[in-house]
Design an enzyme around this catalytic site. Structure first.
Site, PDB file in Angstrom:
ATOM      1  N   HIS A   4      -5.651   1.777  13.123  1.00 56.45           N
ATOM      2  CA  HIS A   4      -6.385   0.806  12.306  1.00 56.45           C
ATOM      3  C   HIS A   4      -5.901  -0.626  12.530  1.00 56.45           C
ATOM      4  O   HIS A   4      -4.739  -0.855  12.825  1.00 56.45           O
ATOM      5  CB  HIS A   4      -6.190   1.119  10.812  1.00 56.45           C
ATOM      6  CG  HIS A   4      -6.601   2.503  10.430  1.00 56.45           C
ATOM      7  ND1 HIS A   4      -5.926   3.234   9.492  1.00 56.45           N
ATOM      8  CD2 HIS A   4      -7.620   3.286  10.856  1.00 56.45           C
ATOM      9  CE1 HIS A   4      -6.506   4.420   9.346  1.00 56.45           C
ATOM     10  NE2 HIS A   4      -7.537   4.475  10.169  1.00 56.45           N
ATOM     11  N   ARG A  23      -3.354   9.307  10.700  1.00 52.87           N
ATOM     12  CA  ARG A  23      -4.122   8.172  10.186  1.00 52.87           C
ATOM     13  C   ARG A  23      -4.065   7.064  11.229  1.00 52.87           C
ATOM     14  O   ARG A  23      -3.007   6.643  11.645  1.00 52.87           O
ATOM     15  CB  ARG A  23      -3.543   7.696   8.858  1.00 52.87           C
ATOM     16  CG  ARG A  23      -3.617   8.732   7.751  1.00 52.87           C
ATOM     17  CD  ARG A  23      -3.103   8.161   6.422  1.00 52.87           C
ATOM     18  NE  ARG A  23      -3.095   9.154   5.379  1.00 52.87           N
ATOM     19  CZ  ARG A  23      -4.119   9.421   4.567  1.00 52.87           C
ATOM     20  NH1 ARG A  23      -5.248   8.759   4.713  1.00 52.87           N
ATOM     21  NH2 ARG A  23      -4.014  10.346   3.633  1.00 52.87           N
ATOM     22  N   ASN A  32       0.829  -1.197   0.000  1.00 52.19           N
ATOM     23  CA  ASN A  32       0.000   0.000   0.000  1.00 52.19           C
ATOM     24  C   ASN A  32       0.864   1.249   0.000  1.00 52.19           C
ATOM     25  O   ASN A  32       1.984   1.241   0.526  1.00 52.19           O
ATOM     26  CB  ASN A  32      -0.902   0.022   1.234  1.00 52.19           C
ATOM     27  CG  ASN A  32      -1.771  -1.200   1.322  1.00 52.19           C
ATOM     28  OD1 ASN A  32      -2.293  -1.685   0.331  1.00 52.19           O
ATOM     29  ND2 ASN A  32      -1.937  -1.719   2.523  1.00 52.19           N
ATOM     30  N   HIS A  64      -2.524   0.157  14.255  1.00 53.16           N
ATOM     31  CA  HIS A  64      -1.448   0.952  13.652  1.00 53.16           C
ATOM     32  C   HIS A  64      -1.942   2.340  13.288  1.00 53.16           C
ATOM     33  O   HIS A  64      -3.069   2.507  12.814  1.00 53.16           O
ATOM     34  CB  HIS A  64      -0.943   0.242  12.385  1.00 53.16           C
ATOM     35  CG  HIS A  64      -0.017   1.081  11.577  1.00 53.16           C
ATOM     36  ND1 HIS A  64      -0.353   1.553  10.323  1.00 53.16           N
ATOM     37  CD2 HIS A  64       1.217   1.560  11.838  1.00 53.16           C
ATOM     38  CE1 HIS A  64       0.651   2.268   9.848  1.00 53.16           C
ATOM     39  NE2 HIS A  64       1.609   2.300  10.751  1.00 53.16           N
ATOM     40  N   TYR A  94       3.586   0.549   2.868  1.00 53.00           N
ATOM     41  CA  TYR A  94       3.626  -0.564   3.802  1.00 53.00           C
ATOM     42  C   TYR A  94       3.248  -1.850   3.096  1.00 53.00           C
ATOM     43  O   TYR A  94       2.306  -1.916   2.341  1.00 53.00           O
ATOM     44  CB  TYR A  94       2.816  -0.311   5.074  1.00 53.00           C
ATOM     45  CG  TYR A  94       1.413   0.199   4.926  1.00 53.00           C
ATOM     46  CD1 TYR A  94       0.328  -0.653   5.063  1.00 53.00           C
ATOM     47  CD2 TYR A  94       1.168   1.544   4.679  1.00 53.00           C
ATOM     48  CE1 TYR A  94      -0.962  -0.181   4.954  1.00 53.00           C
ATOM     49  CE2 TYR A  94      -0.123   2.032   4.578  1.00 53.00           C
ATOM     50  CZ  TYR A  94      -1.183   1.153   4.711  1.00 53.00           C
ATOM     51  OH  TYR A  94      -2.463   1.632   4.600  1.00 53.00           O
ATOM     52  N   GLU A 110     -12.406  -4.323   8.766  1.00 51.91           N
ATOM     53  CA  GLU A 110     -11.669  -3.120   9.173  1.00 51.91           C
ATOM     54  C   GLU A 110     -12.265  -2.528  10.448  1.00 51.91           C
ATOM     55  O   GLU A 110     -13.478  -2.367  10.571  1.00 51.91           O
ATOM     56  CB  GLU A 110     -11.713  -2.086   8.048  1.00 51.91           C
ATOM     57  CG  GLU A 110     -10.930  -0.833   8.359  1.00 51.91           C
ATOM     58  CD  GLU A 110     -10.975   0.178   7.230  1.00 51.91           C
ATOM     59  OE1 GLU A 110     -10.058   0.996   7.177  1.00 51.91           O
ATOM     60  OE2 GLU A 110     -11.921   0.151   6.416  1.00 51.91           O
TER      61      GLU A 110
END
Length: 187
Positions: free
Chosen positions: A63, A60, A50, A120, A133, A145
């Protein structure tokens, strides 16, 4: 160009340092070598890669994907600088609810290995940051998710920015105590 692998105070989170060969023309680095990662006990079967680009003060995270779609992540920065965080959300872990944070940049040549069972997130410290990543485990699965609020008082992450720019979803995640996480340490 050997790698170095440094353990963090949070179980199973590893800082990976890669070497760089440089001369008047520029530089060259190996970012992954199967044999060295395997010898260090890290996974080698990446299944997805990604890329994100963000502006300064973007945060961000935090997650993760629930089991059986859990992911491990090897995070690196191509351009700019971020503060990258992994939070242990494996029930029964000696480091449950503890976090490890590392500044990642092209200049310091560090990557962070975040195993499955961790949430993360990262915040951008430079004007912009390009982050890549590599992912193990499962491909992105929207139905699995989940997230934890970035400023959960139980976790107490020492973010290096005070007023982050958040996406809509990231501003509405629950605290760890109410998170829909199904990870157990040792499984």
């Amino acid at each position: 160009m050997p790698f170095t692998f440094q353990v963090t105070p949070v179980l199973d989170v590893i800082v990976v340092q890669y070497g760089m060969f440089g001369d008047a023309r520029g530089g060259f680095a190996e970012l992954f070598r199967n044999s060295e990662f395997a010898a260090a006990g890290l996974p080698t079967g990446f299944i997805q890669e990604n890329f994100s680009t963000s502006v300064q003060s973007v945060l961000r995270g935090l997650h993760y994907q629930k089991d059986p779609y859990a992911q491990g992540k090897l995070v690196m920065v191509l351009c700019g600088e971020i503060f990258d965080v992994a939070v242990d959300i494996r029930r029964g872990s000696p480091t449950y609810a503890k976090w490890a944070g590392e500044t990642l940049s092209r200049e310091n040549r560090r990557m962070l290995w975040i195993p499955p069972g961790f949430a993360h997130g990262f915040c951008v410290l430079s004007a912009t940051a390009d982050v890549v990543y590599r992912v193990t485990g499962s491909e992105y699965t929207p139905a699995a998710e989940r997230g934890i609020i970035w400023n959960d008082p139980e976790i107490r992450i020492a973010w290096p920015i005070e007023h982050p720019m958040l996406g809509v979803n990231d501003s509405h995640h629950p605290r760890l105590a109410n998170a829909d996480a199904n990870f157990t340490y040792g499984r």
